[in-house]
Design a protein around this motif. Sequence first.
Motif, PDB file in Angstrom:
ATOM      1  N   PRO A 195       6.896  -7.865   8.378  1.00  0.00           N
ATOM      2  CA  PRO A 195       6.529  -6.472   8.610  1.00  0.00           C
ATOM      3  C   PRO A 195       6.297  -5.737   7.302  1.00  0.00           C
ATOM      4  CG  PRO A 195       8.847  -6.839   9.104  1.00  0.00           C
ATOM      5  CD  PRO A 195       8.235  -8.178   8.830  1.00  0.00           C
ATOM      6  N   ASP A 196       5.351  -4.835   7.343  1.00  0.00           N
ATOM      7  CA  ASP A 196       4.976  -4.080   6.153  1.00  0.00           C
ATOM      8  C   ASP A 196       5.852  -2.836   6.055  1.00  0.00           C
ATOM      9  OD1 ASP A 196       3.488  -3.771   3.898  1.00  0.00           O
ATOM     10  OD2 ASP A 196       1.852  -2.724   4.891  1.00  0.00           O
ATOM     11  N   LEU A 197       7.141  -3.078   5.853  1.00  0.00           N
ATOM     12  CA  LEU A 197       8.096  -1.980   5.816  1.00  0.00           C
ATOM     13  C   LEU A 197       8.313  -1.515   4.393  1.00  0.00           C
ATOM     14  CD1 LEU A 197      10.762  -3.435   8.240  1.00  0.00           C
ATOM     15  CD2 LEU A 197       8.996  -1.758   8.767  1.00  0.00           C
ATOM     16  N   PRO A 198       8.370  -0.220   4.179  1.00  0.00           N
ATOM     17  CA  PRO A 198       8.669   0.252   2.824  1.00  0.00           C
ATOM     18  C   PRO A 198      10.117  -0.037   2.470  1.00  0.00           C
ATOM     19  CG  PRO A 198       8.502   2.095   4.341  1.00  0.00           C
ATOM     20  CD  PRO A 198       8.121   0.858   5.109  1.00  0.00           C
ATOM     21  N   GLY A 199      10.351  -0.291   1.215  1.00  0.00           N
ATOM     22  CA  GLY A 199      11.719  -0.520   0.754  1.00  0.00           C
ATOM     23  C   GLY A 199      12.157  -1.952   0.844  1.00  0.00           C
ATOM     24  N   THR A 200      11.221  -2.903   0.932  1.00  0.00           N
ATOM     25  CA  THR A 200      11.611  -4.302   1.066  1.00  0.00           C
ATOM     26  C   THR A 200      11.522  -5.074  -0.233  1.00  0.00           C
ATOM     27  OG1 THR A 200       9.356  -4.845   1.719  1.00  0.00           O
ATOM     28  CG2 THR A 200      10.934  -4.407   3.478  1.00  0.00           C
ATOM     29  N   ALA A 201      11.008  -4.474  -1.298  1.00  0.00           N
ATOM     30  CA  ALA A 201      10.839  -5.194  -2.562  1.00  0.00           C
ATOM     31  C   ALA A 201      11.926  -4.799  -3.556  1.00  0.00           C
ATOM     32  CB  ALA A 201       9.465  -4.890  -3.154  1.00  0.00           C
ATOM     33  N   THR A 202      12.425  -5.802  -4.283  1.00  0.00           N
ATOM     34  CA  THR A 202      13.391  -5.555  -5.350  1.00  0.00           C
ATOM     35  C   THR A 202      12.686  -5.805  -6.682  1.00  0.00           C
ATOM     36  OG1 THR A 202      14.140  -7.845  -5.426  1.00  0.00           O
ATOM     37  CG2 THR A 202      15.269  -6.365  -3.879  1.00  0.00           C
ATOM     38  N   VAL A 203      13.368  -5.579  -7.758  1.00  0.00           N
ATOM     39  CA  VAL A 203      12.790  -5.827  -9.073  1.00  0.00           C
ATOM     40  C   VAL A 203      12.393  -7.295  -9.194  1.00  0.00           C
ATOM     41  CG1 VAL A 203      13.316  -5.889 -11.542  1.00  0.00           C
ATOM     42  CG2 VAL A 203      14.029  -3.953 -10.190  1.00  0.00           C
ATOM     43  N   MET A 204      13.175  -8.180  -8.613  1.00  0.00           N
ATOM     44  CA  MET A 204      12.906  -9.606  -8.717  1.00  0.00           C
ATOM     45  C   MET A 204      11.753 -10.049  -7.818  1.00  0.00           C
ATOM     46  SD  MET A 204      14.987 -10.425 -11.013  1.00  0.00           S
ATOM     47  CE  MET A 204      14.951 -12.178 -11.036  1.00  0.00           C
ATOM     48  N   THR A 205      11.488  -9.364  -6.712  1.00  0.00           N
ATOM     49  CA  THR A 205      10.436  -9.787  -5.792  1.00  0.00           C
ATOM     50  C   THR A 205       9.174  -8.957  -5.916  1.00  0.00           C
ATOM     51  OG1 THR A 205      11.267  -8.350  -4.025  1.00  0.00           O
ATOM     52  CG2 THR A 205      12.137 -10.596  -4.112  1.00  0.00           C
ATOM     53  N   LEU A 206       9.166  -7.952  -6.755  1.00  0.00           N
ATOM     54  CA  LEU A 206       8.015  -7.059  -6.892  1.00  0.00           C
ATOM     55  C   LEU A 206       6.875  -7.798  -7.578  1.00  0.00           C
ATOM     56  CD1 LEU A 206       7.385  -4.112  -6.220  1.00  0.00           C
ATOM     57  CD2 LEU A 206       7.996  -3.529  -8.544  1.00  0.00           C
ATOM     58  N   GLY A 207       5.721  -7.860  -6.907  1.00  0.00           N
ATOM     59  CA  GLY A 207       4.572  -8.562  -7.454  1.00  0.00           C
ATOM     60  C   GLY A 207       3.559  -7.606  -8.039  1.00  0.00           C
ATOM     61  N   ALA A 208       2.488  -8.163  -8.584  1.00  0.00           N
ATOM     62  CA  ALA A 208       1.479  -7.367  -9.280  1.00  0.00           C
ATOM     63  C   ALA A 208       0.723  -6.441  -8.340  1.00  0.00           C
ATOM     64  CB  ALA A 208       0.501  -8.293  -9.989  1.00  0.00           C
ATOM     65  N   HIS A 209       0.501  -6.849  -7.112  1.00  0.00           N
ATOM     66  CA  HIS A 209      -0.296  -6.051  -6.187  1.00  0.00           C
ATOM     67  C   HIS A 209       0.564  -5.393  -5.115  1.00  0.00           C
ATOM     68  CE1 HIS A 209      -3.878  -7.579  -8.064  1.00  0.00           C
ATOM     69  NE2 HIS A 209      -3.397  -8.799  -7.959  1.00  0.00           N
ATOM     70  N   MET A 210       1.788  -5.085  -5.460  1.00  0.00           N
ATOM     71  CA  MET A 210       2.699  -4.439  -4.521  1.00  0.00           C
ATOM     72  C   MET A 210       2.944  -3.004  -4.969  1.00  0.00           C
ATOM     73  SD  MET A 210       5.367  -7.577  -4.015  1.00  0.00           S
ATOM     74  CE  MET A 210       6.284  -6.937  -2.645  1.00  0.00           C
ATOM     75  N   CYS A 211       3.180  -2.129  -3.997  1.00  0.00           N
ATOM     76  CA  CYS A 211       3.435  -0.714  -4.279  1.00  0.00           C
ATOM     77  C   CYS A 211       4.758  -0.590  -5.035  1.00  0.00           C
ATOM     78  CB  CYS A 211       3.498   0.077  -2.981  1.00  0.00           C
ATOM     79  SG  CYS A 211       3.873   1.831  -3.222  1.00  0.00           S
ATOM     80  N   LYS A 212       4.721   0.122  -6.144  1.00  0.00           N
ATOM     81  CA  LYS A 212       5.890   0.252  -7.003  1.00  0.00           C
ATOM     82  C   LYS A 212       6.578   1.609  -6.849  1.00  0.00           C
ATOM     83  CE  LYS A 212       3.863  -3.112 -10.051  1.00  0.00           C
ATOM     84  NZ  LYS A 212       2.930  -3.546  -9.054  1.00  0.00           N
ATOM     85  N   TRP A 213       6.437   2.230  -5.691  1.00  0.00           N
ATOM     86  CA  TRP A 213       7.072   3.513  -5.424  1.00  0.00           C
ATOM     87  C   TRP A 213       8.566   3.281  -5.276  1.00  0.00           C
ATOM     88  CZ3 TRP A 213       5.069   8.312  -5.548  1.00  0.00           C
ATOM     89  CH2 TRP A 213       5.858   9.363  -5.038  1.00  0.00           C
ATOM     90  N   PRO A 214       9.401   3.916  -6.105  1.00  0.00           N
ATOM     91  CA  PRO A 214      10.845   3.702  -6.018  1.00  0.00           C
ATOM     92  C   PRO A 214      11.427   4.386  -4.787  1.00  0.00           C
ATOM     93  CG  PRO A 214      10.332   5.306  -7.719  1.00  0.00           C
ATOM     94  CD  PRO A 214       9.023   4.815  -7.193  1.00  0.00           C
ATOM     95  N   ILE A 215      12.379   3.705  -4.162  1.00  0.00           N
ATOM     96  CA  ILE A 215      13.038   4.250  -2.985  1.00  0.00           C
ATOM     97  C   ILE A 215      14.535   4.218  -3.228  1.00  0.00           C
ATOM     98  CG2 ILE A 215      13.480   3.939  -0.517  1.00  0.00           C
ATOM     99  CD1 ILE A 215      10.675   2.776  -0.300  1.00  0.00           C
TER     100      ILE A 215
END
Length: 178
Positions: free
Chosen positions: A106-126
Amino acid sequence: MTAGWTDDRVGALKKLWLEGQSASQIAKQLGGGVTRNAVIGKVHRLGLSGRAAPSQPARTATTFRTTRPRPAVTTAQTPQPSAPRRLEAVQPKPVQPAAPAPAPIPDLPGTATVMTLGAHMCKWPIGDPSSREFSFCGRRASEGVYCVEHARVAYQPQVRRGSKESGSDLARSLRRYI
């Protein structure tokens, strides 16, 4: 203790270097405390760059096989051909239904961490960066480093003031210069 570079040693160094010997090989042949690094330094100071052939480390004679060896077969083990065999019709195997595709993440906001954040992912901090629950949006970035939703918040259009200034604005501006 460093070895002195006599004319004889420098001559031998030049000769061995142009023959394509490595710095380690030259250091061994010169002996007397000459190290590989000393040879390299002297080569650079002398400006020796060209070589007859690139140095190759001494290798032991090994052979590599590209195929696996076949086991030895004796004639006693080989079965003698019998009468010709009939070719039977091969029954096709039933086609198995494909396994269901895994459900998309699912394309849920807040699912990426510093370790999983990729180049084409939204970097909006939550959340609060000092808390354990801190994360990033992680959705597909479409405008710069943010997803469409966060780009709308981050990139606000510039509000233009009217081209005509009111009388009070004009008076205030004039007072600054008077």
